[in-house]
Write a protein that holds these residues in place. Structure first.
Motif, short mmCIF file in Angstrom:
data_model
loop_
_atom_site.label_atom_id
_atom_site.label_comp_id
_atom_site.label_asym_id
_atom_site.label_seq_id
_atom_site.Cartn_x
_atom_site.Cartn_y
_atom_site.Cartn_z
N LEU A 187 1.04 -0.58 -0.17
CA LEU A 187 -0.31 -0.15 -0.13
C LEU A 187 0.64 1.40 -0.20
CD1 LEU A 187 -2.95 1.42 0.07
CD2 LEU A 187 -3.09 1.19 2.45
N ASP A 188 2.18 1.16 1.10
CA ASP A 188 2.92 2.55 0.69
C ASP A 188 3.62 2.86 -0.74
OD1 ASP A 188 2.64 2.93 3.22
OD2 ASP A 188 4.15 1.80 4.33
N HIS A 189 3.85 1.69 -1.15
CA HIS A 189 4.48 1.40 -2.35
C HIS A 189 3.54 2.12 -3.14
CE1 HIS A 189 7.01 0.75 -5.93
NE2 HIS A 189 5.82 -0.49 -6.32
N ALA A 190 2.22 1.28 -3.73
CA ALA A 190 1.39 2.28 -4.21
C ALA A 190 0.84 3.77 -4.12
CB ALA A 190 0.55 1.09 -4.55
N LEU A 191 1.15 4.13 -3.34
CA LEU A 191 0.68 5.69 -2.48
C LEU A 191 2.08 6.42 -3.08
CD1 LEU A 191 -1.05 5.21 0.95
CD2 LEU A 191 -2.82 5.93 -1.52
N ALA A 192 2.74 5.90 -2.59
CA ALA A 192 4.03 6.70 -3.06
C ALA A 192 4.22 7.02 -4.91
CB ALA A 192 5.25 6.41 -2.70
N GLU A 193 3.72 5.69 -5.72
CA GLU A 193 3.45 5.55 -6.79
C GLU A 193 3.15 6.94 -7.62
OE1 GLU A 193 4.88 4.87 -11.18
OE2 GLU A 193 6.27 4.06 -8.69
N PHE A 194 1.51 7.23 -6.86
CA PHE A 194 0.56 7.54 -7.47
C PHE A 194 0.72 9.21 -7.37
CE2 PHE A 194 -3.25 10.31 -5.43
CZ PHE A 194 -3.72 10.26 -6.97
N ASP A 195 1.43 9.51 -5.84
CA ASP A 195 1.82 10.63 -5.76
C ASP A 195 2.90 10.98 -6.85
OD1 ASP A 195 0.44 10.63 -2.97
OD2 ASP A 195 1.65 10.83 -1.42
N ARG A 196 4.08 10.04 -7.08
CA ARG A 196 5.04 9.93 -8.20
C ARG A 196 4.04 10.66 -9.05
NH1 ARG A 196 6.95 8.76 -12.33
NH2 ARG A 196 5.71 6.04 -12.21
N LYS A 197 3.33 10.10 -9.46
CA LYS A 197 2.58 9.91 -10.58
C LYS A 197 2.31 11.43 -10.98
CE LYS A 197 -0.70 7.47 -14.00
NZ LYS A 197 -1.01 6.51 -14.35
N HIS A 198 1.27 11.72 -10.17
CA HIS A 198 0.36 13.01 -10.12
C HIS A 198 1.26 14.22 -9.17
CE1 HIS A 198 -3.14 10.98 -11.26
NE2 HIS A 198 -2.58 9.55 -10.55
N GLY A 199 2.37 14.11 -9.64
CA GLY A 199 3.62 15.06 -9.28
C GLY A 199 2.87 15.29 -7.70
N TYR A 200 2.68 14.55 -6.91
CA TYR A 200 2.47 15.26 -5.41
C TYR A 200 4.27 14.95 -5.02
CZ TYR A 200 -2.04 15.12 -6.35
OH TYR A 200 -4.04 15.70 -6.07
N SER A 201 4.05 15.86 -4.16
CA SER A 201 5.98 15.96 -3.27
C SER A 201 6.13 15.24 -2.37
CB SER A 201 7.01 17.30 -3.16
OG SER A 201 6.34 17.87 -3.50
#
Length: 68
Positions: A54-68
């Motif tokens: 879940l942590d990995h999926a959330l980090a990937e989502f943040d990276r994909k959508h430009g969240y830091s």
């Protein structure tokens, strides 16, 4: 002066045992005094791998959508 409980300890214990055995919340009301008991549920534990996924999926989502 605190009010006395209008039912016996044995009655409260029986009600608590019933609630735990049946997995329900139970209550007694006498003269406006309500005694409620509910079974003690253990929280569901998440496996470390699931949490990491879940942590990995959330980090990937943040990276994909430009969240830091």
């Amino acid at each position: 002066m605190p009010a006395t409980i209008p039912f016996k300890r044995s009655e409260m214990k029986r009600l608590a045992e019933f609630a735990k055995r049946e997995g329900v919340r139970a209550e007694i009301e006498v003269n406006g005094f309500v005694f409620r008991v509910a079974p003690d549920f253990n929280p569901v534990r998440v496996a470390v791998t699931e949490e990491s996924d879940l942590d990995h999926a959330l980090a990937e989502f943040d990276r994909k959508h430009g969240y830091s």
